[in-house]
Design a protein around this motif. Structure first.
Motif, short mmCIF file in Angstrom:
data_model
loop_
_atom_site.label_atom_id
_atom_site.label_comp_id
_atom_site.label_asym_id
_atom_site.label_seq_id
_atom_site.Cartn_x
_atom_site.Cartn_y
_atom_site.Cartn_z
N GLY A 113 63.33 45.33 44.09
CA GLY A 113 62.51 45.44 43.17
C GLY A 113 61.13 44.25 43.05
N ASP A 114 60.26 45.42 41.86
CA ASP A 114 58.77 44.79 42.63
C ASP A 114 59.08 43.41 41.28
OD1 ASP A 114 59.63 44.35 39.47
OD2 ASP A 114 58.31 46.07 38.70
N GLN A 115 59.50 42.50 41.32
CA GLN A 115 59.14 41.17 40.78
C GLN A 115 59.84 40.04 42.21
OE1 GLN A 115 61.39 40.49 36.65
NE2 GLN A 115 59.57 40.82 36.34
N LEU A 116 61.08 40.87 42.01
CA LEU A 116 61.62 40.02 43.65
C LEU A 116 60.61 39.67 44.79
CD1 LEU A 116 65.22 39.67 42.53
CD2 LEU A 116 63.73 37.73 42.65
N THR A 117 60.54 41.60 44.90
CA THR A 117 59.71 41.51 46.19
C THR A 117 58.00 40.81 45.82
OG1 THR A 117 60.57 44.03 46.67
CG2 THR A 117 57.79 43.71 47.01
N ALA A 118 57.30 41.02 44.97
CA ALA A 118 56.24 39.80 44.71
C ALA A 118 55.91 38.61 44.94
CB ALA A 118 55.38 40.36 43.39
N GLY A 119 57.20 38.22 44.54
CA GLY A 119 57.74 36.33 44.27
C GLY A 119 57.97 36.52 46.38
N ASP A 120 59.40 36.82 46.56
CA ASP A 120 59.80 36.30 47.64
C ASP A 120 59.51 37.47 49.78
OD1 ASP A 120 60.76 34.57 46.43
OD2 ASP A 120 63.03 35.72 46.01
N LEU A 121 59.41 38.93 49.40
CA LEU A 121 59.32 39.66 50.38
C LEU A 121 57.36 39.26 50.49
CD1 LEU A 121 61.24 42.53 49.56
CD2 LEU A 121 61.75 40.43 50.92
N VAL A 122 56.52 39.53 49.73
CA VAL A 122 55.02 39.71 49.74
C VAL A 122 54.16 38.11 50.76
CG1 VAL A 122 53.38 39.62 49.03
CG2 VAL A 122 54.29 41.12 48.39
N PRO A 123 54.71 37.36 51.19
CA PRO A 123 54.86 36.28 52.15
C PRO A 123 55.26 36.36 53.54
CG PRO A 123 55.45 35.26 49.42
CD PRO A 123 55.48 36.45 49.62
N VAL A 124 56.61 36.91 53.59
CA VAL A 124 56.90 36.98 54.73
C VAL A 124 55.81 38.30 55.22
CG1 VAL A 124 58.92 37.90 56.11
CG2 VAL A 124 59.20 36.47 53.89
N PHE A 125 55.94 39.33 54.51
CA PHE A 125 55.01 40.55 54.56
C PHE A 125 54.14 40.24 55.07
CE2 PHE A 125 52.14 44.11 53.75
CZ PHE A 125 52.91 45.58 54.37
N ASN A 126 53.18 39.39 54.72
CA ASN A 126 51.90 38.90 55.22
C ASN A 126 52.10 38.40 56.21
OD1 ASN A 126 50.63 39.43 53.05
ND2 ASN A 126 51.15 38.06 51.51
N GLY A 127 52.79 37.40 56.48
CA GLY A 127 52.92 36.79 57.64
C GLY A 127 53.28 37.56 58.64
N PHE A 128 54.43 38.37 58.61
CA PHE A 128 54.44 39.75 59.58
C PHE A 128 53.33 40.27 60.10
CE2 PHE A 128 58.90 40.42 58.11
CZ PHE A 128 59.97 38.83 59.09
N LEU A 129 52.39 40.40 59.22
CA LEU A 129 51.26 41.87 59.22
C LEU A 129 49.84 41.09 60.67
CD1 LEU A 129 49.60 42.30 55.71
CD2 LEU A 129 50.69 43.90 57.79
N LYS A 130 50.22 38.84 60.83
CA LYS A 130 49.70 38.64 61.81
C LYS A 130 50.63 38.32 63.07
CE LYS A 130 47.15 36.07 57.89
NZ LYS A 130 47.50 36.38 56.94
N ASP A 131 51.18 38.84 62.87
CA ASP A 131 52.72 38.00 63.86
C ASP A 131 51.98 39.27 65.22
OD1 ASP A 131 55.07 37.88 65.24
OD2 ASP A 131 55.27 37.56 63.18
N LEU A 132 52.63 39.24 66.00
CA LEU A 132 52.95 39.65 67.51
C LEU A 132 52.55 41.05 67.40
CD1 LEU A 132 55.71 38.27 69.70
CD2 LEU A 132 53.10 37.60 69.16
N ASP A 133 52.36 42.28 68.12
CA ASP A 133 52.70 43.66 67.85
C ASP A 133 53.30 44.62 67.74
OD1 ASP A 133 49.77 43.98 68.39
OD2 ASP A 133 49.39 44.34 70.33
N GLU A 134 54.30 43.66 68.81
CA GLU A 134 56.37 43.84 69.09
C GLU A 134 56.55 43.89 67.22
OE1 GLU A 134 55.33 43.37 72.72
OE2 GLU A 134 54.49 42.32 70.46
N VAL A 135 55.50 42.88 66.57
CA VAL A 135 56.39 42.85 65.03
C VAL A 135 55.47 43.05 64.13
CG1 VAL A 135 57.11 40.97 63.31
CG2 VAL A 135 57.41 39.72 65.71
N ARG A 136 54.45 43.78 64.53
CA ARG A 136 53.39 44.22 63.26
C ARG A 136 53.72 45.64 63.00
NH1 ARG A 136 47.81 43.68 65.75
NH2 ARG A 136 47.24 44.55 63.93
N ILE A 137 54.31 46.21 64.27
CA ILE A 137 54.36 47.75 64.26
C ILE A 137 55.64 48.31 63.44
CG2 ILE A 137 56.54 47.60 66.34
CD1 ILE A 137 53.82 50.56 65.46
N GLY A 138 56.58 47.06 62.90
CA GLY A 138 57.69 47.29 62.08
C GLY A 138 57.34 47.73 60.46
#
Length: 281
Positions: A113-138
């Motif tokens: 759901g949106d509340q837990l996603t905003a609090g717990d998943l968005v920071p992880v998502f932001n980290g993946f955006l700066k990761d290796l291409d093999e991770v970013r493609i996911g």
């Protein structure tokens, strides 16, 4: 016998954690009543580094692969049981583990759901955006699926980062740029006409001039859909400005490839009925 076995397994699980909780509080935070607690404890212990060395080097990847299914089974009310394990996996040294999570983060967002996603998943998502291409493609392959779950103000923050997908570790990785073009077509529905013109238009024009023809063909479709979206918007000045720029940038280009791009974009616009014919003329 079964009770004693479960009791033995339960006590055998040595869960390593960086939390500031006391052992009792830590144990209580991971208690739930959906599945046998011993089974969950065994699953959570898969992120223990000693297990990877003595049991199976791929165990963390298996754990990451199964996590959305475990989260769905436990329900969002028991996410607290999995949160620490998820963050541990998201920072795992093996890129294959992070890649597995990147490919499923949009599914986990639907479960939480949106509340837990905003609090717990968005920071992880932001980290993946700066990761290796093999991770970013996911992340890139399901960019639209994830961003559509966020609130509008949070979603707009990613407009500034879309440009970064044009840069890859290996410039010959053209499929990365092709996937970006595909995702931008879907993202047109999530943003306003001004956002499309200000942020997505420069990326689309860059992709139209790509060295690889497969990327360019998808980009022609992207530009035609952009024209359609801007024409249907209440403020029609954007579509006029966009078409003027198409003429200036491609039709009057000194290189034949640029002029050819203009013809192909015109073809796509007419075939897909993106504009009334008088406006097209």
């Amino acid at each position: 016998n079964m009770d004693s076995t479960l009791h033995y397994i339960h006590n055998d699980s040595d869960l390593s954690t960086n939390s500031s909780f006391s052992p009792d509080e830590e144990r209580k935070s991971k208690v739930q009543d959906v599945v046998p607690q011993a089974l969950l404890d065994q699953y959570l212990s898969m992120t223990d580094p000693s297990r990877a060395q003595t049991v199976d080097t791929e165990i963390a990847k298996h754990c990451a692969y199964s996590l959305p299914g475990v989260a769905l089974t436990l329900g969002r009310q028991n996410w607290h049981c999995l949160k620490d394990t998820y963050e541990t996996l998201a920072s795992d040294m093996q890129w294959k583990v992070r890649r597995t999570l990147a490919f499923s983060i949009h599914e986990l967002a639907v479960i939480l759901g949106d509340q837990l996603t905003a609090g717990d998943l968005v920071p992880v998502f932001n980290g993946f955006l700066k990761d290796l291409d093999e991770v970013r493609i996911g992340v890139l392959k399901h960019l639209h699926d994830f961003l559509k779950l966020l609130h509008l103000d949070k979603r707009r923050e990613y407009l500034y980062q879309l440009q970064e997908f044009l840069v890859t570790d290996n410039s010959r990785n053209w499929r990365f740029r092709a996937e970006l073009a595909e995702q931008l077509i879907l993202l047109l529905d999530l943003y306003s006409a001004r956002d499309i013109y200000d942020y997505l238009r420069p990326i689309a024009f860059s992709l139209c001039a790509d060295k690889v023809s497969s990327v360019r063909w998808i980009s022609y479709k992207l530009v035609s859909e952009m024209v359609k979206k801007l024409y249907m918007a209440s403020t029609s000045t954007f579509v006029v400005d966009l078409m003027n720029e198409l003429v200036e940038k491609f039709c009057r280009c000194r290189k034949w490839s640029g002029r050819q791009t203009f013809v192909f974009i015109c073809q796509t616009i007419s075939e897909d009925d993106c504009l009334p014919m008088d406006q097209f003329a």
